[in-house]
Design a protein around this motif. Structure first.
Motif, PDB file in Angstrom:
ATOM      1  N   ALA A  85      36.151 185.861   4.682  1.00 17.45           N
ATOM      2  CA  ALA A  85      34.926 186.374   4.079  1.00 17.45           C
ATOM      3  C   ALA A  85      35.084 186.515   2.569  1.00 17.45           C
ATOM      4  CB  ALA A  85      34.558 187.720   4.705  1.00 17.45           C
ATOM      5  N   GLY A  86      36.256 186.997   2.134  1.00 13.66           N
ATOM      6  CA  GLY A  86      36.494 187.138   0.706  1.00 13.66           C
ATOM      7  C   GLY A  86      36.487 185.806  -0.014  1.00 13.66           C
ATOM      8  N   TRP A  87      37.093 184.810   0.596  1.00 15.50           N
ATOM      9  CA  TRP A  87      37.131 183.474  -0.003  1.00 15.50           C
ATOM     10  C   TRP A  87      35.721 182.894  -0.144  1.00 15.50           C
ATOM     11  CZ3 TRP A  87      36.166 178.685   2.678  1.00 15.50           C
ATOM     12  CH2 TRP A  87      36.410 177.554   1.898  1.00 15.50           C
ATOM     13  N   LEU A  88      34.922 183.048   0.892  1.00 15.30           N
ATOM     14  CA  LEU A  88      33.547 182.538   0.829  1.00 15.30           C
ATOM     15  C   LEU A  88      32.735 183.284  -0.223  1.00 15.30           C
ATOM     16  CD1 LEU A  88      32.795 182.113   4.647  1.00 15.30           C
ATOM     17  CD2 LEU A  88      33.088 180.278   2.958  1.00 15.30           C
ATOM     18  N   GLY A  89      32.889 184.589  -0.281  1.00 15.14           N
ATOM     19  CA  GLY A  89      32.142 185.368  -1.253  1.00 15.14           C
ATOM     20  C   GLY A  89      32.522 185.058  -2.684  1.00 15.14           C
ATOM     21  N   THR A  90      33.796 184.726  -2.895  1.00 14.10           N
ATOM     22  CA  THR A  90      34.265 184.419  -4.244  1.00 14.10           C
ATOM     23  C   THR A  90      33.605 183.173  -4.805  1.00 14.10           C
ATOM     24  OG1 THR A  90      36.403 185.432  -3.700  1.00 14.10           O
ATOM     25  CG2 THR A  90      36.335 184.070  -5.665  1.00 14.10           C
ATOM     26  N   MET A  91      33.084 182.320  -3.943  1.00 15.14           N
ATOM     27  CA  MET A  91      32.363 181.135  -4.430  1.00 15.14           C
ATOM     28  C   MET A  91      31.118 181.527  -5.212  1.00 15.14           C
ATOM     29  SD  MET A  91      32.645 178.533  -1.184  1.00 15.14           S
ATOM     30  CE  MET A  91      34.248 177.952  -0.607  1.00 15.14           C
ATOM     31  N   ILE A  92      30.628 182.743  -4.958  1.00 13.93           N
ATOM     32  CA  ILE A  92      29.466 183.245  -5.688  1.00 13.93           C
ATOM     33  C   ILE A  92      29.920 184.018  -6.925  1.00 13.93           C
ATOM     34  CG2 ILE A  92      27.423 184.718  -5.563  1.00 13.93           C
ATOM     35  CD1 ILE A  92      27.445 184.247  -2.525  1.00 13.93           C
ATOM     36  N   ASP A  93      30.851 184.968  -6.688  1.00 21.24           N
ATOM     37  CA  ASP A  93      31.295 185.862  -7.764  1.00 21.24           C
ATOM     38  C   ASP A  93      32.496 186.655  -7.245  1.00 21.24           C
ATOM     39  OD1 ASP A  93      30.564 187.463 -10.380  1.00 21.24           O
ATOM     40  OD2 ASP A  93      30.895 188.957  -8.795  1.00 21.24           O
ATOM     41  N   PRO A  94      33.461 187.010  -8.106  1.00 22.53           N
ATOM     42  CA  PRO A  94      34.611 187.786  -7.638  1.00 22.53           C
ATOM     43  C   PRO A  94      34.230 189.110  -6.970  1.00 22.53           C
ATOM     44  CG  PRO A  94      35.077 186.849  -9.788  1.00 22.53           C
ATOM     45  CD  PRO A  94      33.627 186.569  -9.505  1.00 22.53           C
ATOM     46  N   TRP A  95      33.231 189.777  -7.527  1.00 24.44           N
ATOM     47  CA  TRP A  95      32.806 191.030  -6.906  1.00 24.44           C
ATOM     48  C   TRP A  95      32.110 190.768  -5.569  1.00 24.44           C
ATOM     49  CZ3 TRP A  95      34.652 195.576  -7.715  1.00 24.44           C
ATOM     50  CH2 TRP A  95      35.126 195.938  -8.980  1.00 24.44           C
ATOM     51  N   ALA A  96      31.393 189.666  -5.478  1.00 27.22           N
ATOM     52  CA  ALA A  96      30.786 189.301  -4.197  1.00 27.22           C
ATOM     53  C   ALA A  96      31.872 189.019  -3.166  1.00 27.22           C
ATOM     54  CB  ALA A  96      29.885 188.078  -4.370  1.00 27.22           C
ATOM     55  N   GLY A  97      32.965 188.410  -3.604  1.00 32.22           N
ATOM     56  CA  GLY A  97      34.086 188.180  -2.699  1.00 32.22           C
ATOM     57  C   GLY A  97      34.693 189.476  -2.210  1.00 32.22           C
ATOM     58  N   ALA A  98      34.878 190.432  -3.123  1.00 31.76           N
ATOM     59  CA  ALA A  98      35.438 191.724  -2.744  1.00 31.76           C
ATOM     60  C   ALA A  98      34.528 192.454  -1.759  1.00 31.76           C
ATOM     61  CB  ALA A  98      35.670 192.575  -3.994  1.00 31.76           C
ATOM     62  N   LEU A  99      33.213 192.411  -2.043  1.00 32.44           N
ATOM     63  CA  LEU A  99      32.259 193.081  -1.157  1.00 32.44           C
ATOM     64  C   LEU A  99      32.213 192.404   0.202  1.00 32.44           C
ATOM     65  CD1 LEU A  99      30.132 195.242  -0.743  1.00 32.44           C
ATOM     66  CD2 LEU A  99      28.433 193.676  -1.728  1.00 32.44           C
ATOM     67  N   ALA A 100      32.249 191.074   0.221  1.00 31.12           N
ATOM     68  CA  ALA A 100      32.225 190.352   1.496  1.00 31.12           C
ATOM     69  C   ALA A 100      33.471 190.670   2.318  1.00 31.12           C
ATOM     70  CB  ALA A 100      32.126 188.849   1.237  1.00 31.12           C
ATOM     71  N   ALA A 101      34.622 190.732   1.651  1.00 31.16           N
ATOM     72  CA  ALA A 101      35.867 191.057   2.351  1.00 31.16           C
ATOM     73  C   ALA A 101      35.810 192.468   2.926  1.00 31.16           C
ATOM     74  CB  ALA A 101      37.053 190.918   1.399  1.00 31.16           C
ATOM     75  N   LEU A 102      35.301 193.416   2.140  1.00 31.04           N
ATOM     76  CA  LEU A 102      35.200 194.797   2.616  1.00 31.04           C
ATOM     77  C   LEU A 102      34.235 194.905   3.786  1.00 31.04           C
ATOM     78  CD1 LEU A 102      35.882 197.787   2.298  1.00 31.04           C
ATOM     79  CD2 LEU A 102      34.027 197.959   0.632  1.00 31.04           C
ATOM     80  N   ALA A 103      33.082 194.232   3.673  1.00 35.66           N
ATOM     81  CA  ALA A 103      32.101 194.270   4.758  1.00 35.66           C
ATOM     82  C   ALA A 103      32.691 193.692   6.039  1.00 35.66           C
ATOM     83  CB  ALA A 103      30.844 193.510   4.349  1.00 35.66           C
ATOM     84  N   ALA A 104      33.429 192.598   5.915  1.00 42.30           N
ATOM     85  CA  ALA A 104      34.066 192.002   7.085  1.00 42.30           C
ATOM     86  C   ALA A 104      35.102 192.942   7.675  1.00 42.30           C
ATOM     87  CB  ALA A 104      34.714 190.669   6.700  1.00 42.30           C
ATOM     88  N   TRP A 105      35.851 193.630   6.820  1.00 40.79           N
ATOM     89  CA  TRP A 105      36.879 194.575   7.263  1.00 40.79           C
ATOM     90  C   TRP A 105      36.248 195.669   8.114  1.00 40.79           C
ATOM     91  CZ3 TRP A 105      41.223 195.164   3.176  1.00 40.79           C
ATOM     92  CH2 TRP A 105      42.424 195.530   3.795  1.00 40.79           C
ATOM     93  N   VAL A 106      35.150 196.220   7.628  1.00 39.40           N
ATOM     94  CA  VAL A 106      34.472 197.299   8.360  1.00 39.40           C
ATOM     95  C   VAL A 106      33.835 196.765   9.645  1.00 39.40           C
ATOM     96  CG1 VAL A 106      32.606 198.993   8.269  1.00 39.40           C
ATOM     97  CG2 VAL A 106      34.060 198.632   6.263  1.00 39.40           C
ATOM     98  N   ALA A 107      33.202 195.601   9.551  1.00 42.72           N
ATOM     99  CA  ALA A 107      32.507 195.060  10.717  1.00 42.72           C
ATOM    100  C   ALA A 107      33.469 194.668  11.826  1.00 42.72           C
ATOM    101  CB  ALA A 107      31.670 193.845  10.296  1.00 42.72           C
ATOM    102  N   ILE A 108      34.566 194.007  11.482  1.00 36.23           N
ATOM    103  CA  ILE A 108      35.510 193.548  12.503  1.00 36.23           C
ATOM    104  C   ILE A 108      36.172 194.722  13.212  1.00 36.23           C
ATOM    105  CG2 ILE A 108      37.684 192.303  12.882  1.00 36.23           C
ATOM    106  CD1 ILE A 108      36.853 190.444  10.567  1.00 36.23           C
ATOM    107  N   THR A 109      36.516 195.749  12.467  1.00 34.38           N
ATOM    108  CA  THR A 109      37.185 196.908  13.074  1.00 34.38           C
ATOM    109  C   THR A 109      36.198 197.924  13.634  1.00 34.38           C
ATOM    110  OG1 THR A 109      37.274 198.074  10.948  1.00 34.38           O
ATOM    111  CG2 THR A 109      39.156 196.678  11.522  1.00 34.38           C
ATOM    112  N   GLY A 110      34.911 197.746  13.359  1.00 39.69           N
ATOM    113  CA  GLY A 110      33.934 198.719  13.826  1.00 39.69           C
ATOM    114  C   GLY A 110      34.110 200.082  13.197  1.00 39.69           C
ATOM    115  N   ALA A 111      34.725 200.121  11.999  1.00 44.73           N
ATOM    116  CA  ALA A 111      34.974 201.383  11.279  1.00 44.73           C
ATOM    117  C   ALA A 111      35.815 202.355  12.101  1.00 44.73           C
ATOM    118  CB  ALA A 111      33.665 202.035  10.845  1.00 44.73           C
TER     119      ALA A 111
END
Length: 237
Positions: free
Chosen positions: A47-73
């Protein structure tokens, strides 16, 4: 394989086949936690790699969102419960455990959640320059922690998660995962901080709680992950 499926089903929201498992399988599933961490890490890094194609901060946010979603918080919930318990207990261990058992999130828990998510977001942005592959190993390394804590710390809640897994971890389990961690450190030397982080959090839990609970396992995983992100970000600087 059955215990791995149980571990994936418990630690993540990833779809898994339905299996018939008993209490021993559930307890023994802790041996597979680091392997589940690799799956989490793969999803976060992708998710972070895909998001980075848009912007580094978008990559960080995408990675964080995936982290929360996959683990269910799941582990964030443990962190919030621990923060509420420590904040409200004022040294009373009985009250601490009672507050941690309350399903509602208090002000201490909310603050802990916000700070944890902000810390991960900023650190994910900081580690982007070294690539997303080392990040895959962070959830793996952090999930070695529960094996160590289950073996070293006494369970505080009879019949709870801490008690059910206390006897399931064998010395060879820790040795095997430690060797794989050492191999991973060849690619990401920052992972060498893992034993220090796991040991420090274990000592802190012993001092503040006197043992381990399921919530403490989750909180510990979150704290180790953040510590490893700090180590990766420092190596990237």
């Amino acid at each position: 394989m059955r215990r791995l499926i149980v571990a994936i089903g418990f630690l993540t929201r990833l779809p898994v086949p339905i299996v018939v498992a008993d209490a021993d399988d559930f307890a023994g599933a802790i041996r597979c936690y680091p392997l589940v961490g690799l799956l989490v890490g793969a999803g976060v890094a992708s998710a972070g790699w895909l998001g980075t194609m848009i912007d580094p901060w978008a990559g960080a946010l995408a990675a964080l969102a995936a982290w929360v979603a996959i683990t269910g918080a799941l582990h964030l919930d443990g962190l919030a419960d621990l923060a509420d318990g420590l904040g409200a207990a004022h040294g009373d261990r009985t009250r601490l455990l009672a507050v941690m058992a309350d399903p509602h999130v208090g002000s201490f828990g909310v603050v802990a959640l916000v700070l944890q998510l902000l810390a991960k977001l900023v650190l994910l942005h900081a580690v982007a320059p070294i690539g997303w592959v080392p990040l895959m190993l962070v959830p793996f390394a952090a999930r070695i922690g529960p094996l160590a804590w289950a073996r070293w710390l006494p369970p505080l809640k009879p019949g709870g998660l801490g008690a059910s897994v206390a006897a399931a971890v064998r010395r060879r389990d820790l040795t095997g995962w430690a060797l794989l961690l050492a191999a991973g450190a060849v690619a990401a030397p920052a992972l060498l901080a893992t034993p220090l982080l796991i040991g420090a959090i274990g000592l802190w839990l012993r001092r503040r709680l006197g043992g381990i609970t399921g919530d403490a396992h989750g909180a510990g995983i979150e704290l180790v992950e953040t510590g490893l992100l700090v180590a990766l970000a420092t190596s990237a600087a």
